[in-house]
Design an enzyme around this catalytic site. Structure first.
Site, PDB file in Angstrom:
ATOM      1  N   ALA A 276       0.863  -1.183   0.000  1.00  0.00           N
ATOM      2  CA  ALA A 276       0.000   0.000   0.000  1.00  0.00           C
ATOM      3  C   ALA A 276       0.899   1.233   0.000  1.00  0.00           C
ATOM      4  O   ALA A 276       2.084   1.141   0.327  1.00  0.00           O
ATOM      5  CB  ALA A 276      -0.876  -0.022   1.246  1.00  0.00           C
TER       6      ALA A 276
ATOM      7  N   GLY B 132       0.424  -5.118   0.603  1.00  0.00           N
ATOM      8  CA  GLY B 132      -0.689  -5.050  -0.338  1.00  0.00           C
ATOM      9  C   GLY B 132      -0.314  -5.616  -1.698  1.00  0.00           C
ATOM     10  O   GLY B 132      -1.183  -6.106  -2.436  1.00  0.00           O
TER      11      GLY B 132
ATOM     12  N   GLU C 159      -0.832  -9.136  -1.443  1.00  0.00           N
ATOM     13  CA  GLU C 159      -2.287  -9.336  -1.335  1.00  0.00           C
ATOM     14  C   GLU C 159      -2.957  -9.251  -2.707  1.00  0.00           C
ATOM     15  O   GLU C 159      -3.884  -9.997  -3.010  1.00  0.00           O
ATOM     16  CB  GLU C 159      -2.879  -8.323  -0.348  1.00  0.00           C
TER      17      GLU C 159
ATOM     18  N   GLU D 290       3.779  -5.773   7.089  1.00  0.00           N
ATOM     19  CA  GLU D 290       2.952  -4.757   7.759  1.00  0.00           C
ATOM     20  C   GLU D 290       3.250  -4.621   9.236  1.00  0.00           C
ATOM     21  O   GLU D 290       3.166  -3.532   9.808  1.00  0.00           O
ATOM     22  CB  GLU D 290       1.462  -5.074   7.573  1.00  0.00           C
TER      23      GLU D 290
HETATM   24  N1  3HC Z   1       4.652   3.337  -0.011  1.00  0.00           N
HETATM   25  C1  3HC Z   1       5.175   4.540  -0.325  1.00  0.00           C
HETATM   26  N2  3HC Z   1       6.491   4.735  -0.563  1.00  0.00           N
HETATM   27  C2  3HC Z   1       7.292   3.663  -0.473  1.00  0.00           C
HETATM   28  C3  3HC Z   1       6.819   2.387  -0.156  1.00  0.00           C
HETATM   29  C4  3HC Z   1       5.425   2.235   0.086  1.00  0.00           C
HETATM   30  N3  3HC Z   1       4.885   1.056   0.372  1.00  0.00           N
HETATM   31  N4  3HC Z   1       7.858   1.532  -0.127  1.00  0.00           N
HETATM   32  C5  3HC Z   1       8.939   2.246  -0.447  1.00  0.00           C
HETATM   33  N5  3HC Z   1       8.601   3.532  -0.653  1.00  0.00           N
HETATM   34  C6  3HC Z   1       9.487   4.630  -1.050  1.00  0.00           C
HETATM   35  C7  3HC Z   1      10.541   4.912   0.019  1.00  0.00           C
HETATM   36  O1  3HC Z   1      10.053   5.791   1.006  1.00  0.00           O
HETATM   37  C8  3HC Z   1      11.644   5.513  -0.820  1.00  0.00           C
HETATM   38  O2  3HC Z   1      11.287   6.846  -1.065  1.00  0.00           O
HETATM   39  P1  3HC Z   1      12.442   7.967  -1.152  1.00  0.00           P
HETATM   40  O3  3HC Z   1      13.315   7.535  -2.292  1.00  0.00           O
HETATM   41  O4  3HC Z   1      11.664   9.205  -1.384  1.00  0.00           O
HETATM   42  O5  3HC Z   1      13.141   7.916   0.179  1.00  0.00           O
HETATM   43  C9  3HC Z   1      11.542   4.759  -2.154  1.00  0.00           C
HETATM   44  O6  3HC Z   1      10.230   4.185  -2.182  1.00  0.00           O
HETATM   45  C10 3HC Z   1      12.538   3.636  -2.296  1.00  0.00           C
HETATM   46  O7  3HC Z   1      12.486   2.834  -1.126  1.00  0.00           O
HETATM   47  P2  3HC Z   1      13.805   2.265  -0.442  1.00  0.00           P
HETATM   48  O8  3HC Z   1      14.815   3.336  -0.290  1.00  0.00           O
HETATM   49  O9  3HC Z   1      13.368   1.528   0.770  1.00  0.00           O
HETATM   50  O10 3HC Z   1      14.302   1.272  -1.581  1.00  0.00           O
HETATM   51  P3  3HC Z   1      14.930  -0.155  -1.471  1.00  0.00           P
HETATM   52  O11 3HC Z   1      15.214  -0.584  -2.851  1.00  0.00           O
HETATM   53  O12 3HC Z   1      16.032  -0.164  -0.463  1.00  0.00           O
HETATM   54  O13 3HC Z   1      13.778  -1.110  -0.891  1.00  0.00           O
HETATM   55  C11 3HC Z   1      11.572  -2.015  -0.700  1.00  0.00           C
HETATM   56  C12 3HC Z   1      12.613  -1.347  -1.624  1.00  0.00           C
HETATM   57  C13 3HC Z   1      12.074  -3.402  -0.267  1.00  0.00           C
HETATM   58  C14 3HC Z   1      10.310  -2.153  -1.446  1.00  0.00           C
HETATM   59  C15 3HC Z   1      11.405  -1.137   0.564  1.00  0.00           C
HETATM   60  O14 3HC Z   1      11.132   0.194   0.149  1.00  0.00           O
HETATM   61  C16 3HC Z   1      10.278  -1.544   1.469  1.00  0.00           C
HETATM   62  O15 3HC Z   1      10.450  -2.447   2.273  1.00  0.00           O
HETATM   63  N6  3HC Z   1       9.142  -0.850   1.363  1.00  0.00           N
HETATM   64  C17 3HC Z   1       8.032  -1.033   2.271  1.00  0.00           C
HETATM   65  C18 3HC Z   1       7.271  -2.288   1.989  1.00  0.00           C
HETATM   66  C19 3HC Z   1       6.093  -2.378   2.913  1.00  0.00           C
HETATM   67  O16 3HC Z   1       6.185  -2.165   4.090  1.00  0.00           O
HETATM   68  N7  3HC Z   1       4.944  -2.739   2.353  1.00  0.00           N
HETATM   69  C20 3HC Z   1       3.740  -2.867   3.111  1.00  0.00           C
HETATM   70  C21 3HC Z   1       3.020  -1.582   3.089  1.00  0.00           C
HETATM   71  S1  3HC Z   1       1.626  -1.604   4.164  1.00  0.00           S
HETATM   72  C22 3HC Z   1       0.423  -2.405   3.296  1.00  0.00           C
HETATM   73  O17 3HC Z   1       0.661  -2.873   2.230  1.00  0.00           O
HETATM   74  C23 3HC Z   1      -0.920  -2.456   3.970  1.00  0.00           C
HETATM   75  C24 3HC Z   1      -1.852  -3.395   3.323  1.00  0.00           C
HETATM   76  O18 3HC Z   1      -1.779  -4.637   3.913  1.00  0.00           O
HETATM   77  C25 3HC Z   1      -3.265  -2.896   3.443  1.00  0.00           C
END
Ligand code: 3HC
Ligand code: NAI
Length: 693
Positions: free
Chosen positions: A62, A101, A104, A124
């Site tokens: 998400a 997500g 998902e 998450e």
């Molecule tokens: N939403 C918005 N921005 C995100 C994002 C997300 N889910 N994931 C990463 N970004 C952004 C980062 O903030 C970063 O932005 P910036 O360049 O402005 O600082 C950019 O994308 C690149 O991210 P990273 O520097 O972390 O890049 P990496 O290549 O090192 O890692 C990744 C990539 C493994 C995808 C890592 O970004 C990550 O773990 N992201 C989060 C994944 C996550 O937690 N997903 C679950 C979200 S909650 C959800 O899905 C709820 C649902 O169940 C309803």
């Protein structure tokens, strides 16, 4: 324009999302899915659909930047349901990381094909929430309850080999994921949709006892956290309820998580960790130096651990010691640590040992690109070491000190090339702790700093830049924290009361247990060399008496607490309690009962106040950097987001009011930060301060 485009390849529609950087499932992406599905539903020429992403990854989750804002339709659970109930078969084509997500969405599709290098996960829980778009209901159905619990509660990124074995993907792609996905879609036209939600779980097998055991197995790791328990409740619902009912439970627990302060704290840390790399003067264009060979001076507690970090990633590292015996001992500890690691095979250990060597001769370090000094914390010895390094190292080599407190600028001045010098302050155990304070001296060159920021990432550390001062960010803040803990003992609390209050707040251990572990003699000797007017002796005289009575801490089996032979468990000591009462009486202090709340406020607000001074002086670049330091270096509870975020959550006005009360009692100990005062009076926060810069 929608971030999702459609390309028809014969009777297969390919939906491709292009929404950099990580194809997060923002409003536009969700709407794009619904719009395309609506169009394809009534298009008789299309028999099946491929769902894929452009760029570096499949949907990484998400859109976290939308959290905390009013939600916009279509919601993600509805998009996933629209996929699952779609009348034509859907194939998800996964590359990069299908997270949260993103996974998902893939679980909502009827079939999954993946690039073998891809990873999947439901991280998450690291954001203080739970997979809220059906992940807690569909993953157990597809991967099995045990595997789903593992994925959901650990939040780890699962490699494709393992994910495929769990049944999360049906097929691994060759070199061309898109073409293979289209071919797969053609194949499944005949089979039709295959909704994950239709899979039935064997509820009887996963009874109350099963979940009770699981809860017990993760209790230590999840102490104090809110989201993990909600995750487990969702999986319990998946086992016992039909999909639609389970999804309702998931929604309820998801909303509770979102409303809990833990979610805001963990989200803050997610962005804070990514902010630390943004440092004034350092850009992508800043030159970097090559780090192909590293030297470490000193193979003691820190030197050995630091060396392991480099060998772990295949960078040759040579450790220098005073004599062969100390060297053998130090290198032996490294080997043992690797051998003890359950994650490493004998081959892994051998591979690491290959990169580790030792010497007693400085000439062997001449060709190192980076040398990190970790010798005794004495300026005279640092001086000798840096003068010697200056003599032998090749031009352009970076020289770093792991000093905890000493002046990095003074150390740099011992060399003829201060711009090549900086502090690299690792935390103990250095092969485990993720924090690295990168201390930028007044002359440190930008390319030296940039190189070390990159290097931190390479060895798996979170590098936080700090300015030069006594104790940099983390240790400088500790002094007030410890002082208040010690003073509370003089004013009425017993050590176990102080430790319990701080432990219950969420720290890994109380400050007095920590002092016993570190050894009380360290602080004692330090104080001997200090002016007694420079610190509050009421807080430390009782500790000095313990050391003088040979109660030096855990290593000798007695300190603030007693320890049974061979045990590390602190037991309150009647002897120490008697000393405490005597010392309090000597100070003329009237002992009163101190509540757990006040114990916490005194120590934690001392951290916050010093943090604000550090921020104001520019020693830390951001309040959020301080939070990262405390979470990664000192075990500050992640669910509280770090001390500065915690202060914002309490409200700076409340913190300031309490600081004023403390200052009215002990004015010398409580110099309230002008920055904190100003922000409190303006009704502002550290977060707003960070944003304004
Ligand atoms: N939403 C918005 N921005 C995100 C994002 C997300 N889910 N994931 C990463 N970004 C952004 C980062 O903030 C970063 O932005 P910036 O360049 O402005 O600082 C950019 O994308 C690149 O991210 P990273 O520097 O972390 O890049 P990496 O290549 O090192 O890692 C990744 C990539 C493994 C995808 C890592 O970004 C990550 O773990 N992201 C989060 C994944 C996550 O937690 N997903 C679950 C979200 S909650 C959800 O899905 C709820 C649902 O169940 C309803
Ligand atoms: P230690 O006492 O365990 O190890 C120091 C090692 O340096 C010893 O093995 C000693 O033989 C060697 N040594 C001393 N003088 C030397 C010289 N001139 N040349 C080569 N080797 C020499 O000390 P520790 O704990 O590893 O600390 C080292 C440095 O790291 C200190 O500056 C300390 O402040 C800092 N530090 C310590 C932390 C800790 O938790 N122990 C945490 C972070 C930093």
């Amino acid at each position: 324009m929608s971030p999702i485009t459609r390309e028809d390849i014969g009777e297969i529609a390919v939906l491709s999302c292009d929404y950099p950087p990580v194809n997060a499932l923002s409003h536009a992406v969700r709407k794009g899915y619904i719009d395309h599905l609506d169009a394809i539903r009534s298009d008789d020429a299309i028999k099946a659909v491929v769902v894929r992403c452009e760029g570096r990854t499949f949907h990484a989750g998400a859109d976290i930047t939308e959290f905390g804002k009013p939600p916009q339709e279509p919601h993600l659970p509805d998009v996933v349901m629209a996929l699952e109930t779609f009348p034509k078969p859907l194939v998800a084509a996964i590359h990069g990381t299908a997270l949260g997500g993103g996974l998902e969405i893939a679980l909502g599709c009827h079939y999954r094909i993946a690039d073998p290098s891809a990873k999947v996960g439901l991280p998450e829980v690291h954001l203080g929430i739970l997979p809220g778009a059906g992940g807690t209901q569909r993953l157990p159905r597809l991967a099995g309850v045990e595997n789903a619990l593992d994925a959901i509660l650990s939040g780890r990124h699962v490699k494709m080999k393992e994910a495929a074995a769990w049944g999360v993907v049906d097929r691994l792609a060759g070199d061309d994921l898109k073409a293979d996905a289209v071919a797969y879609a053609k194949e499944v036209v005949a089979s039709g949709p295959r909704p994950t939600g239709d899979i039935e779980l064997d509820g009887a097998k996963y009874d109350e006892a099963f979940f009770a055991n699981f809860r017990k197995s993760i209790a230590r790791k999840t102490r104090g956290f809110f989201a993990p328990e909600q995750c487990i409740r969702c999986v319990e619902a998946a086992v016992s309820l039909p999909l639609v009912e389970g999804l309702k439970k998931e929604r309820q627990y998801f909303t509770e998580c979102m409303q809990n302060p833990e979610a805001a704290a963990m989200r803050h840390l997610f962005f804070a960790e990514r902010q630390v790399a943004r440092v004034p003067g350092i850009t992508k264009e800043t030159k970097r130096r090559d780090i192909k060979k590293v030297g470490i001076i000193g193979a003691g507690t820190m030197g050995g651990g630091i060396a392991m970090n480099f060998a772990n990633v295949g960078i040759p590292v040579t450790v220098l010691e005073l004599n062969q015996e100390a060297l053998d001992r130090g290198l032996g500890v490294c080997r043992k640590n690797w051998e003890r690691s359950s994650r490493l095979t004998a081959d892994d250990v051998a591979e690491r040992v290959k990169y580790l060597s030792g010497t007693t001769n400085y000439e062997d370090l001449a060709d190192c690109d980076l040398v990190i000094e970790a010798v005794f914390e004495k300026m005279e010895i640092k001086e000798q070491v840096f003068k010697k390094l200056d003599e032998v190292l090749k031009p352009g080599a970076i020289m770093a000190s792991n000093t905890s407190y000493l002046d990095v600028d003074a150390i740099a001045a011992y060399t003829s090339r201060p711009s090549d010098v900086l502090g690299l302050h690792f935390f103990s155990p250095a092969n485990v702790m993720k924090l690295l304070e990168i201390v930028r001296g007044k002359e440190t060159a930008d390319d030296v700093l940039a190189t070390c920021l990159d290097m931190a990432k390479k060895i798996g550390k979170v590098g936080v830049v700090a300015g030069v001062c006594h104790g940099f960010i983390g240790n400088r803040m500790l002094s007030g924290y410890g002082r208040e803990a010690n003073l509370n003992v003089m004013k009425g609390a017993m050590p176990q009361d102080v430790d319990k209050a701080i432990f219950d707040f969420g720290m890994p251990m109380g400050p007095l247990t920590m002092a016993d572990m570190a050894g009380l003699d360290i602080g004692y000797f330090n104080r001997q060399s200090m002016d007694r007017n420079s610190f509050d002796t009421r807080a430390t005289d009782w500790l000095d008496r313990l050391v003088e009575g040979d109660r030096k801490g855990l290593k000798v089996g007695k300190g603030i607490y007693d320890y049974a032979e061979g045990s590390r468990a602190p037991v309150p000591s009647p002897e120490v309690e008697a000393i405490i009462l005597e010392e309090s009486a000597k100070l003329g202090l009237e002992r009163t009962s101190i509540s757990a709340e006040e114990i916490v406020e005194r120590s934690i607000y001392a951290l916050i106040n010093e943090g604000a001074h550090i921020l104001d002086e520019g020693i830390a670049l951001r309040a959020s950097d301080i939070d990262v330091v405390y979470v990664y270096g000192y075990g500050f509870p992640r669910y509280r987001g770090g001390p500065m975020h915690y202060a914002d959550a309490v409200g700076l006005d409340k913190v300031y009011a309490r600081l004023q009360e403390f200052a009215s009692i002990d004015p010398d100990n409580w110099k309230i930060s002008p920055l904190l005062k100003r922000l409190a009076e303006e009704g502002s926060s550290f977060a707003a301060f960070d944003q304004s810069r």
